[in-house]
Design a protein around this motif. Structure first.
Motif, mmCIF file in Angstrom:
data_model
loop_
_atom_site.group_PDB
_atom_site.id
_atom_site.type_symbol
_atom_site.label_atom_id
_atom_site.label_comp_id
_atom_site.label_asym_id
_atom_site.label_seq_id
_atom_site.Cartn_x
_atom_site.Cartn_y
_atom_site.Cartn_z
ATOM 1 N N GLU A 66 0.852 -1.179 0.000
ATOM 2 C CA GLU A 66 0.000 0.000 0.000
ATOM 3 C C GLU A 66 0.890 1.232 0.000
ATOM 4 O O GLU A 66 1.889 1.282 0.709
ATOM 5 C CB GLU A 66 -0.899 -0.014 1.231
ATOM 6 N N SER A 67 0.532 2.225 -0.789
ATOM 7 C CA SER A 67 1.396 3.390 -0.969
ATOM 8 C C SER A 67 1.651 4.162 0.326
ATOM 9 O O SER A 67 2.708 4.754 0.485
ATOM 10 C CB SER A 67 0.819 4.326 -2.032
ATOM 11 N N ASP A 68 0.706 4.150 1.259
ATOM 12 C CA ASP A 68 0.906 4.897 2.496
ATOM 13 C C ASP A 68 1.498 4.050 3.620
ATOM 14 O O ASP A 68 1.795 4.551 4.694
ATOM 15 C CB ASP A 68 -0.408 5.540 2.959
ATOM 16 N N SER A 69 1.713 2.785 3.359
ATOM 17 C CA SER A 69 2.252 1.897 4.382
ATOM 18 C C SER A 69 3.767 2.047 4.485
ATOM 19 O O SER A 69 4.472 2.096 3.493
ATOM 20 C CB SER A 69 1.914 0.442 4.050
ATOM 21 N N LEU A 70 4.269 2.130 5.714
ATOM 22 C CA LEU A 70 5.706 2.257 5.928
ATOM 23 C C LEU A 70 6.337 0.953 6.404
ATOM 24 O O LEU A 70 7.551 0.822 6.398
ATOM 25 C CB LEU A 70 5.990 3.365 6.953
ATOM 26 N N ALA A 71 5.517 0.014 6.853
ATOM 27 C CA ALA A 71 6.071 -1.207 7.429
ATOM 28 C C ALA A 71 5.168 -2.424 7.209
ATOM 29 O O ALA A 71 4.893 -3.171 8.125
ATOM 30 C CB ALA A 71 6.325 -1.006 8.919
ATOM 31 N N CYS A 72 4.711 -2.620 5.977
ATOM 32 C CA CYS A 72 3.850 -3.765 5.709
ATOM 33 C C CYS A 72 4.650 -5.046 5.486
ATOM 34 O O CYS A 72 4.140 -6.143 5.691
ATOM 35 C CB CYS A 72 2.946 -3.488 4.520
ATOM 36 N N CYS A 73 5.906 -4.905 5.070
ATOM 37 C CA CYS A 73 6.751 -6.072 4.813
ATOM 38 C C CYS A 73 8.226 -5.647 4.885
ATOM 39 O O CYS A 73 8.536 -4.460 4.909
ATOM 40 C CB CYS A 73 6.437 -6.685 3.444
ATOM 41 N N TYR A 74 9.130 -6.630 4.903
ATOM 42 C CA TYR A 74 10.566 -6.326 4.955
ATOM 43 C C TYR A 74 10.998 -5.501 3.751
ATOM 44 O O TYR A 74 11.781 -4.568 3.860
ATOM 45 C CB TYR A 74 11.393 -7.609 5.003
ATOM 46 N N LYS A 75 10.485 -5.865 2.584
ATOM 47 C CA LYS A 75 10.856 -5.160 1.356
ATOM 48 C C LYS A 75 10.534 -3.674 1.466
ATOM 49 O O LYS A 75 11.362 -2.825 1.144
ATOM 50 C CB LYS A 75 10.117 -5.771 0.169
ATOM 51 N N ARG A 76 9.343 -3.361 1.935
ATOM 52 C CA ARG A 76 8.905 -1.963 2.024
ATOM 53 C C ARG A 76 9.774 -1.165 3.002
ATOM 54 O O ARG A 76 10.186 -0.038 2.716
ATOM 55 C CB ARG A 76 7.439 -1.904 2.460
ATOM 56 N N ILE A 77 10.057 -1.743 4.166
ATOM 57 C CA ILE A 77 10.885 -1.052 5.163
ATOM 58 C C ILE A 77 12.260 -0.756 4.583
ATOM 59 O O ILE A 77 12.774 0.355 4.696
ATOM 60 C CB ILE A 77 11.024 -1.893 6.448
#
Length: 131
Positions: free
Chosen positions: A86-97
């Motif tokens: 999700e574009s506003d998520s900062l910590a949904c998965c390891y990849k995103r973080i």
């Protein structure tokens, strides 16, 4: 000044790209250049590959989970990669973080690296489509 072309978005083999990483160490993933993170206002260089004398993974890429743990950003119970973050998520998965970390954000394309290594600035023109 460079026109916008897909070829201009290619990256070097050792570029800091989360898309080239596994969650766990080893396996088929890139041997990336060193990254960095800030700890107490000090820039800490982070090796993305285990040293040759590592007991379990000598000379192997670390993987997302280990890299995040070293930065103090390890979070248990997260997915490695979302199908679509999700574009506003900062910590949904390891990849995103990891892709939101400054060293990964600063990664430049191979063409930008080459141009800037010669002491020049690079300007990439916008891509226009006919309507």
């Amino acid at each position: 000044m460079v026109d916008n072309s897909q070829g201009h978005s290619a990256y070097s083999e050792d570029a800091l790209l989360v898309s080239r990483m596994n969650v766990k160490p080893g396996g088929k993933q890139a041997h990336m250049r060193d990254g960095w993170f800030m700890r107490d206002g000090v820039k800490v260089i982070q090796q993305m590959v285990y040293p040759p004398d590592h007991p379990e993974f000598p000379n192997e890429p670390k993987g997302m989970k280990a890299v995040l743990a070293e930065c103090g950003l390890s979070q248990q119970r997260l997915r490695g990669k979302c199908k679509k973050c999700e574009s506003d998520s900062l910590a949904c998965c390891y990849k995103r973080i990891l892709e939101l970390q400054a060293d990964f954000q600063e990664q430049k394309s191979l063409m930008q690296e080459v141009i800037e290594s010669m002491g020049h600035l690079s300007i990439f023109l916008l891509k226009f489509t006919a309507s």
